[in-house]
Design a protein around this motif. Structure first.
Motif, PDB file in Angstrom:
ATOM      1  N   ALA A 124      23.065  -8.388  28.831  1.00 64.22           N
ATOM      2  CA  ALA A 124      23.728  -9.929  28.453  1.00 64.22           C
ATOM      3  C   ALA A 124      24.582 -10.840  29.717  1.00 64.22           C
ATOM      4  O   ALA A 124      24.263 -11.547  29.613  1.00 64.22           O
ATOM      5  N   GLY A 125      24.392  -9.721  30.589  1.00 62.43           N
ATOM      6  CA  GLY A 125      25.256 -10.853  31.768  1.00 62.43           C
ATOM      7  C   GLY A 125      23.684 -11.294  32.752  1.00 62.43           C
ATOM      8  O   GLY A 125      24.145 -12.642  33.161  1.00 62.43           O
ATOM      9  N   MET A 126      22.884 -10.661  32.200  1.00 64.90           N
ATOM     10  CA  MET A 126      21.403 -11.051  33.685  1.00 64.90           C
ATOM     11  C   MET A 126      21.293 -12.051  32.458  1.00 64.90           C
ATOM     12  O   MET A 126      20.737 -12.983  33.517  1.00 64.90           O
ATOM     13  N   SER A 127      20.998 -11.666  31.779  1.00 60.43           N
ATOM     14  CA  SER A 127      20.556 -13.118  30.612  1.00 60.43           C
ATOM     15  C   SER A 127      20.689 -14.020  30.905  1.00 60.43           C
ATOM     16  O   SER A 127      20.749 -15.240  30.429  1.00 60.43           O
ATOM     17  N   ALA A 128      22.514 -14.852  31.052  1.00 58.53           N
ATOM     18  CA  ALA A 128      22.883 -15.070  30.681  1.00 58.53           C
ATOM     19  C   ALA A 128      23.109 -16.111  32.307  1.00 58.53           C
ATOM     20  O   ALA A 128      23.058 -16.973  32.632  1.00 58.53           O
ATOM     21  N   ALA A 129      23.092 -15.196  33.521  1.00 54.88           N
ATOM     22  CA  ALA A 129      23.046 -15.506  34.805  1.00 54.88           C
ATOM     23  C   ALA A 129      21.336 -16.260  34.606  1.00 54.88           C
ATOM     24  O   ALA A 129      21.248 -17.308  35.489  1.00 54.88           O
ATOM     25  N   VAL A 130      20.553 -15.495  34.196  1.00 57.01           N
ATOM     26  CA  VAL A 130      19.471 -16.313  34.267  1.00 57.01           C
ATOM     27  C   VAL A 130      19.473 -17.744  33.764  1.00 57.01           C
ATOM     28  O   VAL A 130      18.328 -19.127  34.034  1.00 57.01           O
ATOM     29  N   GLU A 131      19.907 -17.656  32.632  1.00 51.12           N
ATOM     30  CA  GLU A 131      19.782 -19.462  32.001  1.00 51.12           C
ATOM     31  C   GLU A 131      20.793 -19.740  33.010  1.00 51.12           C
ATOM     32  O   GLU A 131      20.546 -21.623  33.334  1.00 51.12           O
ATOM     33  N   ALA A 132      21.807 -19.716  33.297  1.00 55.38           N
ATOM     34  CA  ALA A 132      22.547 -20.802  33.830  1.00 55.38           C
ATOM     35  C   ALA A 132      21.863 -21.252  35.400  1.00 55.38           C
ATOM     36  O   ALA A 132      22.656 -22.332  35.576  1.00 55.38           O
ATOM     37  N   ALA A 133      21.175 -19.453  35.615  1.00 55.61           N
ATOM     38  CA  ALA A 133      20.705 -20.329  37.344  1.00 55.61           C
ATOM     39  C   ALA A 133      19.818 -21.765  37.084  1.00 55.61           C
ATOM     40  O   ALA A 133      19.475 -22.431  38.048  1.00 55.61           O
ATOM     41  N   SER A 134      18.527 -21.319  36.090  1.00 55.81           N
ATOM     42  CA  SER A 134      17.504 -21.835  35.707  1.00 55.81           C
ATOM     43  C   SER A 134      18.408 -22.975  35.901  1.00 55.81           C
ATOM     44  O   SER A 134      17.518 -24.197  35.649  1.00 55.81           O
ATOM     45  N   ALA A 135      19.428 -23.553  34.923  1.00 55.57           N
ATOM     46  CA  ALA A 135      19.957 -25.107  35.120  1.00 55.57           C
ATOM     47  C   ALA A 135      20.566 -25.817  35.913  1.00 55.57           C
ATOM     48  O   ALA A 135      21.199 -26.348  35.536  1.00 55.57           O
ATOM     49  N   GLY A 136      20.578 -24.840  37.369  1.00 54.70           N
ATOM     50  CA  GLY A 136      20.645 -25.565  38.414  1.00 54.70           C
ATOM     51  C   GLY A 136      22.134 -25.103  38.311  1.00 54.70           C
ATOM     52  O   GLY A 136      22.938 -25.584  39.797  1.00 54.70           O
ATOM     53  N   LYS A 137      23.232 -23.978  37.914  1.00 52.82           N
ATOM     54  CA  LYS A 137      24.269 -23.533  38.086  1.00 52.82           C
ATOM     55  C   LYS A 137      24.208 -22.648  39.159  1.00 52.82           C
ATOM     56  O   LYS A 137      23.464 -21.693  39.425  1.00 52.82           O
ATOM     57  N   SER A 138      25.674 -22.954  39.911  1.00 53.78           N
ATOM     58  CA  SER A 138      25.641 -21.509  40.973  1.00 53.78           C
ATOM     59  C   SER A 138      26.416 -20.217  40.064  1.00 53.78           C
ATOM     60  O   SER A 138      27.199 -20.369  39.237  1.00 53.78           O
TER      61      SER A 138
END
Length: 590
Positions: free
Chosen positions: A158-172
């Motif tokens: 769950a955490g890695m999926s959230a991170a992939v989505e957020a980072a792919s959207a340009g967020k740190s």
């Protein structure tokens, strides 16, 4: 699986090792031609059994130095074993000693490497007991406060999926993980990911619908699921599979699992465990995105200002503390199946049960949420998995039963429809003599299911050439086993299981060799946790959103109701992990 082969070189002279062995010279003998050295120079190999297969090491030494260590662990799971092996070899080379500990979460692989290196050094003439007294001296970690748009607690699915989505959207993004390896319980997921109306089902000619998937899961959860959360999960299930496959997961095989009307559990093409594959593709994508993961670091507090989450307080393994300031916090720290005290506090009837969970599943995220007034949902609902190894708690995939395995008791008789929901099958096993049952599979199934082949290779299964051998293996009368198997063959042939009503009769099991797995139920999944809404906002005890705080995965409650259908954990963590990342990004952009 990719072959893992690590090559490490020592860059400094081993002053510590020379001092540790004192000034006395060794007596020169045929076995120890080097009278004054610690080792007999040369290259030595040794092999031990790891989690999935052999672990081979090649150690090169000079008279006074462990110069190089190569590890070939081709069959170990990369996401689990690789960082453990890296750390152990680094410590051995840095300290020039064997005073190293196994890595929590990768204990079997770790111990195999340590044992193999020890054997190689023994062959090199080393004083093993003296080497075991030498430990690596690690400096206290120097830390400073950090900042990010989003901080995520937990590097599981769950955490890695959230991170992939957020980072792919340009967020740190910064992920904080208390264990020395990523993946959490996702590493241990053996079945697959449920999804309906997928392109893969369509290709295979499988008719299924999102409504049927919803109904199966609602029924399986004893109609205690949060209907809105459940609807979100099933309607986003197909896109979750597509997303993972776009990352390279290769989930192209569809089979049946307990509680499902239609085949909808998606697995790797060879039927191998889904978890390690998902962890690997997510980890690879995070590396590409440059997401920082702080390993062996524990979140001790969620920071708040005026009722809004503003980051976390964290501590390194040596106790150094620091802050991570962030505009959004996502809790994805998993469940509490490995915390027996917490389990027993909610379910006193589960005292003494083994667990299939990894050591880090201790409910930290739930406690962190409660500390900021988060509400709980379905916290008393704890699932036991029906088919775990009685000795180790190792879990055997539900896919075996879906692919055709049956269950016999110690009297050699079937006692249940093997494809009922986990809670029912578990309860039926516990009613049998000793709370034990035996999964019966055969060579045909072995050829079609990589997971079964793995269990056999690891030594969990007893091979039986004939039904007489099966009877001897489980302690039953041969006549009873023969009669049971004959009845089951009739059921498969006729298409009707008159005894127990099993409707999916895929294997006749009429020919050996047979492979028998001894099983008993073990604590597997905690369905309850933090209360969230459909956008993964954490809800407080007053029914209000806690601003800036989100949660996804097993740390939450409501999705599965009173019982989780096999294959839905993966759907849950991917669907809601992605939503958590997307929601956090969207709200930061407002």
């Amino acid at each position: 699986m990719k072959k893992m082969q690590k090559l490490f070189a020592l860059a400094l002279i081993s002053v510590m090792a020379l001092g540790a062995f004192g000034c006395g010279a060794k007596e020169e003998t045929p076995e120890n031609p080097s009278a004054e050295g610690i080792f007999t120079p040369g290259t030595y190999t040794a092999e031990e059994t790891g989690h999935n297969g052999p672990v081979k090491v090649t150690v090169t030494v000079t008279e006074n130095e462990i110069e190089k260590i190569e590890v070939d662990a081709a069959e170990e799971t990369p996401a689990i074993a690789e960082p453990a092996i890296d750390g152990i070899i680094d410590d051995i080379l840095a300290s020039q000693g064997l005073g190293v500990d196994a890595v929590t979460g990768a204990t079997v692989s770790s111990n195999a490497v340590i044992a193999a290196v020890t054997a190689a050094l023994k062959e090199a003439g080393a004083d093993i007991e003296a080497l075991k007294q030498i430990k690596v001296e690690k400096e206290k970690t120097e830390v400073s406060d950090k900042e990010a748009d989003i901080v995520i607690i937990g590097a599981g699915g769950a955490g890695m999926s959230a991170a992939v989505e957020a980072a792919s959207a340009g967020k740190s993004v910064i992920i904080v993980e208390k264990m020395p390896i990523v993946g959490g319980n996702t590493n241990r997921a053996t079945g697959g990911i449920n999804a309906s109306e997928t392109s893969i089902q369509e290709t295979e000619g499988i008719e299924d619908s999102t409504d049927t998937y919803y109904d199966d899961t609602f029924k399986g959860g004893k109609e205690e699921n949060d209907p809105e959360l459940l609807r979100v999960m099933v309607e986003n299930s197909a896109s979750a599979v597509d997303w993972l496959n776009e990352l390279g997961a290769g989930l192209t095989r569809v089979s049946l699992s307990g509680g499902a009307t239609n085949p909808r559990i998606h697995t790797p093409a060879d039927g191998s465990a889904v978890g390690p594959v998902v962890v690997e593709v997510l980890q690879n994508r995070l590396k590409e995105l440059g997401v920082e993961i702080l390993m062996e670091t524990t979140v001790t507090k969620i920071l708040e200002e005026e009722g809004q989450a503003t980051g976390v307080e964290a501590a390194t393994i040596d106790g150094s503390t620091f802050l991570i300031k962030a505009d959004a916090v996502i809790i994805a720290a998993g469940g509490f199946g490995a915390n027996s005290d917490m389990v027993e506090s909610f379910r006193p009837d589960l005292v003494g049960f083994s667990t299939t969970n990894h050591a880090g599943a201790t409910g930290d995220g739930i406690e962190l949420g409660q500390a900021v007034n988060a509400a709980l949902d379905d916290i008393e609902h704890i699932q036991i998995h029906p088919t775990t190894d009685p000795e180790s708690g190792y879990m055997f995939t539900e896919g075996l039963r879906g692919d055709g395995a049956i269950l016999l008791n110690t009297e050699g008789k079937r006692f249940t429809d093997e494809l009922l929901t986990r809670d029912v099958v578990s309860a039926n096993i516990l009613k049998q003599t000793g709370g034990i049952a035996y999964l019966v599979t055969n060579e045909v199934m072995k050829e079609e299911n990589a997971a079964l082949a793995g269990y056999i290779k690891k030594g969990y299964a007893v091979e039986c050439e004939t039904l007489k051998d099966v009877a001897e293996a489980i302690g039953a009368e041969e006549a009873a086993v023969t009669e049971t198997m004959s009845k089951y063959l009739d059921a498969v042939t006729s298409g009707t299981d008159e005894e127990f009503g099993r409707t999916h009769l895929t294997q006749s099991l009429e020919e050996g060799p047979y492979y028998i797995l001894k099983v008993t139920p073990g604590i597997h999944h905690t369905m309850g946790g933090l209360k969230i809404d459909t956008e993964t906002h954490v809800i407080n005890v007053d029914g209000e959103i806690i601003k800036g705080l989100y949660a996804a995965g097993e740390v939450t409650g409501g999705v599965h109701g009173a019982n989780r259908i096999g294959g839905n954990a993966m759907t849950d963590i991917i669907v809601f992990g992605r939503i958590a990342g997307q929601t956090a990004v969207n709200e930061l952009n407002r």
